[in-house]
Design an enzyme around this catalytic site. Structure first.
Site, PDB file in Angstrom:
ATOM      1  N   SER A  30      38.601  23.332  24.252  1.00 50.67           N
ATOM      2  CA  SER A  30      37.713  23.362  23.086  1.00 50.67           C
ATOM      3  C   SER A  30      36.265  23.590  23.524  1.00 50.67           C
ATOM      4  O   SER A  30      35.485  24.219  22.796  1.00 50.67           O
ATOM      5  CB  SER A  30      37.848  22.087  22.244  1.00 50.67           C
ATOM      6  OG  SER A  30      37.347  20.971  22.928  1.00 50.67           O
ATOM      7  N   ARG A  82      45.304  20.614  49.196  1.00 45.56           N
ATOM      8  CA  ARG A  82      44.095  20.816  48.375  1.00 45.56           C
ATOM      9  C   ARG A  82      43.219  21.926  48.948  1.00 45.56           C
ATOM     10  O   ARG A  82      42.664  22.756  48.212  1.00 45.56           O
ATOM     11  CB  ARG A  82      43.308  19.493  48.296  1.00 45.56           C
ATOM     12  CG  ARG A  82      42.128  19.544  47.353  1.00 45.56           C
ATOM     13  CD  ARG A  82      41.424  18.194  47.241  1.00 45.56           C
ATOM     14  NE  ARG A  82      42.316  17.142  46.799  1.00 45.56           N
ATOM     15  CZ  ARG A  82      42.669  16.928  45.527  1.00 45.56           C
ATOM     16  NH1 ARG A  82      42.208  17.726  44.576  1.00 45.56           N
ATOM     17  NH2 ARG A  82      43.482  15.945  45.217  1.00 45.56           N
ATOM     18  N   ASN A 124      29.639  20.564  35.431  1.00 45.57           N
ATOM     19  CA  ASN A 124      30.779  19.865  34.834  1.00 45.57           C
ATOM     20  C   ASN A 124      30.295  19.087  33.612  1.00 45.57           C
ATOM     21  O   ASN A 124      29.126  18.740  33.508  1.00 45.57           O
ATOM     22  CB  ASN A 124      31.379  18.882  35.851  1.00 45.57           C
ATOM     23  CG  ASN A 124      32.615  18.183  35.321  1.00 45.57           C
ATOM     24  OD1 ASN A 124      33.459  18.800  34.659  1.00 45.57           O
ATOM     25  ND2 ASN A 124      32.739  16.898  35.579  1.00 45.57           N
ATOM     26  N   HIS A 126      31.287  15.505  31.734  1.00 46.56           N
ATOM     27  CA  HIS A 126      32.080  14.291  31.920  1.00 46.56           C
ATOM     28  C   HIS A 126      31.940  13.436  30.663  1.00 46.56           C
ATOM     29  O   HIS A 126      30.816  13.247  30.163  1.00 46.56           O
ATOM     30  CB  HIS A 126      31.573  13.523  33.152  1.00 46.56           C
ATOM     31  CG  HIS A 126      32.340  12.271  33.406  1.00 46.56           C
ATOM     32  ND1 HIS A 126      33.609  12.285  33.943  1.00 46.56           N
ATOM     33  CD2 HIS A 126      32.045  10.977  33.136  1.00 46.56           C
ATOM     34  CE1 HIS A 126      34.056  11.037  34.020  1.00 46.56           C
ATOM     35  NE2 HIS A 126      33.141  10.225  33.534  1.00 46.56           N
ATOM     36  N   SER A 153      28.088  13.702  29.529  1.00 49.14           N
ATOM     37  CA  SER A 153      27.007  14.137  30.422  1.00 49.14           C
ATOM     38  C   SER A 153      27.355  15.474  31.044  1.00 49.14           C
ATOM     39  O   SER A 153      28.458  15.650  31.570  1.00 49.14           O
ATOM     40  CB  SER A 153      26.818  13.118  31.562  1.00 49.14           C
ATOM     41  OG  SER A 153      26.621  11.809  31.066  1.00 49.14           O
ATOM     42  N   GLU A 191      29.922  17.054  22.865  1.00 48.19           N
ATOM     43  CA  GLU A 191      30.128  17.930  24.034  1.00 48.19           C
ATOM     44  C   GLU A 191      29.926  19.386  23.641  1.00 48.19           C
ATOM     45  O   GLU A 191      29.325  20.171  24.370  1.00 48.19           O
ATOM     46  CB  GLU A 191      31.548  17.765  24.592  1.00 48.19           C
ATOM     47  CG  GLU A 191      31.777  16.448  25.290  1.00 48.19           C
ATOM     48  CD  GLU A 191      33.137  16.375  25.964  1.00 48.19           C
ATOM     49  OE1 GLU A 191      33.931  17.324  25.873  1.00 48.19           O
ATOM     50  OE2 GLU A 191      33.402  15.345  26.598  1.00 48.19           O
TER      51      GLU A 191
HETATM   52  C1  GRF Z   1      36.333  16.924  27.758  1.00 49.33           C
HETATM   53  O1  GRF Z   1      36.409  15.680  27.139  1.00 49.33           O
HETATM   54  C2  GRF Z   1      35.469  16.862  28.973  1.00 49.33           C
HETATM   55  O2  GRF Z   1      34.473  15.880  28.894  1.00 49.33           O
HETATM   56  C3  GRF Z   1      36.431  16.512  30.064  1.00 49.33           C
HETATM   57  O3  GRF Z   1      37.620  17.164  29.719  1.00 49.33           O
HETATM   58  C4  GRF Z   1      37.671  17.354  28.313  1.00 49.33           C
HETATM   59  C5  GRF Z   1      37.956  18.806  28.075  1.00 49.33           C
HETATM   60  O4  GRF Z   1      38.248  19.084  26.727  1.00 49.33           O
HETATM   61  N1  GRF Z   1      35.887  16.908  31.339  1.00 49.33           N
HETATM   62  P1  GRF Z   1      38.556  20.565  26.270  1.00 49.33           P
HETATM   63  O5  GRF Z   1      39.702  21.085  27.109  1.00 49.33           O
HETATM   64  O6  GRF Z   1      37.307  21.365  26.470  1.00 49.33           O
HETATM   65  O7  GRF Z   1      38.931  20.452  24.827  1.00 49.33           O
END
Ligand code: GRF
Length: 221
Positions: A30, A82, A124, A126, A153, A191
């Site tokens: 998303s 990894r 990233n 988070h 964040s 986000e």
């Molecule tokens: C989000 O909540 C982000 O903070 C975390 O992973 C999730 C990703 O959601 N790192 P989406 O796949 O972008 O819907």
């Protein structure tokens, strides 16, 4: 020359100058969708060169395909360790020569050599107000602690997990009636606002002038 051809040429030359993003996902995507929508609408001056997933069933791959963006699946279970996975991932990323690499729900810990190779280009998001709640189950932990505020964040990635410089934070209220799911939904809303905006600030070099983290509050929550 007819106008539509001229327009296309203008668009092509603008696009070729637009900063390139590679987006890494593992799931729903998303956040990826916000980048797709905002770059398409010209709100974010960037182009998404590729979307890379470590899972073939990530729904975000369908979002990318629908938008005509190249997708790559690198299944981590097929690599011996990894480092081998990260080496291949780095090769694929480098083939697109991106200006920024956007981790958007990419559920893999990245090795130190990988992170160092892309220092300053790796972002990233988070789902917590870092430095609180690094790691997993952030919404549950915030609820258990009775936090009144929670959020997300956007930060630069360094080898230590969830510890790089925070660029922007989206802050949401925690309601007494919240469950993990309702709180996660509210955090997702913020986000979607802050991640493209933080990327815009990085690409336009505006970060230096701002006091960080830039804080954004969810309206009408
Ligand atoms: C989000 O909540 C982000 O903070 C975390 O992973 C999730 C990703 O959601 N790192 P989406 O796949 O972008 O819907």
């Amino acid at each position: 020359m007819n106008t539509s051809r001229q327009n296309k040429q203008d668009r092509d030359s603008q696009n070729s100058k637009a900063p390139r993003l590679v987006v890494l996902i593992s799931g729903s995507g998303s956040n990826l969708q916000q980048f797709i929508d905002q770059t398409a609408a010209g709100k974010l001056n960037a182009e998404i060169s590729a979307v890379i997933s470590n899972r073939a069933d990530a729904y975000g791959l369908q979002r990318a395909e629908k938008a005509g963006i190249e997708t790559v699946v690198l299944d981590h279970t097929r690599f011996i360790d990894r480092e081998a996975f990260d080496d291949s991932l780095a090769q694929v990323i480098n083939s697109y020569q991106p200006d920024l690499i956007i981790l958007a729900g990419f559920m893999r810990i990245l090795s130190e050599p990988f992170v160092k190779q892309f220092a300053g280009k790796l972002l990233n998001i988070h789902p917590s107000l870092l430095p609180k709640y690094k790691g997993l189950h952030t919404h549950r932990r915030a609820l258990e602690d009775g936090q009144k505020q929670h959020g997300a964040s956007v930060h630069f990635v360094i080898p230590e997990l969830d510890a790089g410089e925070v660029i922007m934070q989206g802050i949401v209220p925690v309601k007494e009636t919240d469950t993990e799911e309702t709180l996660a939904d509210r955090v997702h809303q913020i986000e979607h606002i802050i991640y493209p905006e933080a990327v815009r600030l990085v690409l336009e070099g505006e970060l230096e002038t701002l006091e960080k983290p830039v804080k954004v509050y969810l309206q009408d929550a």
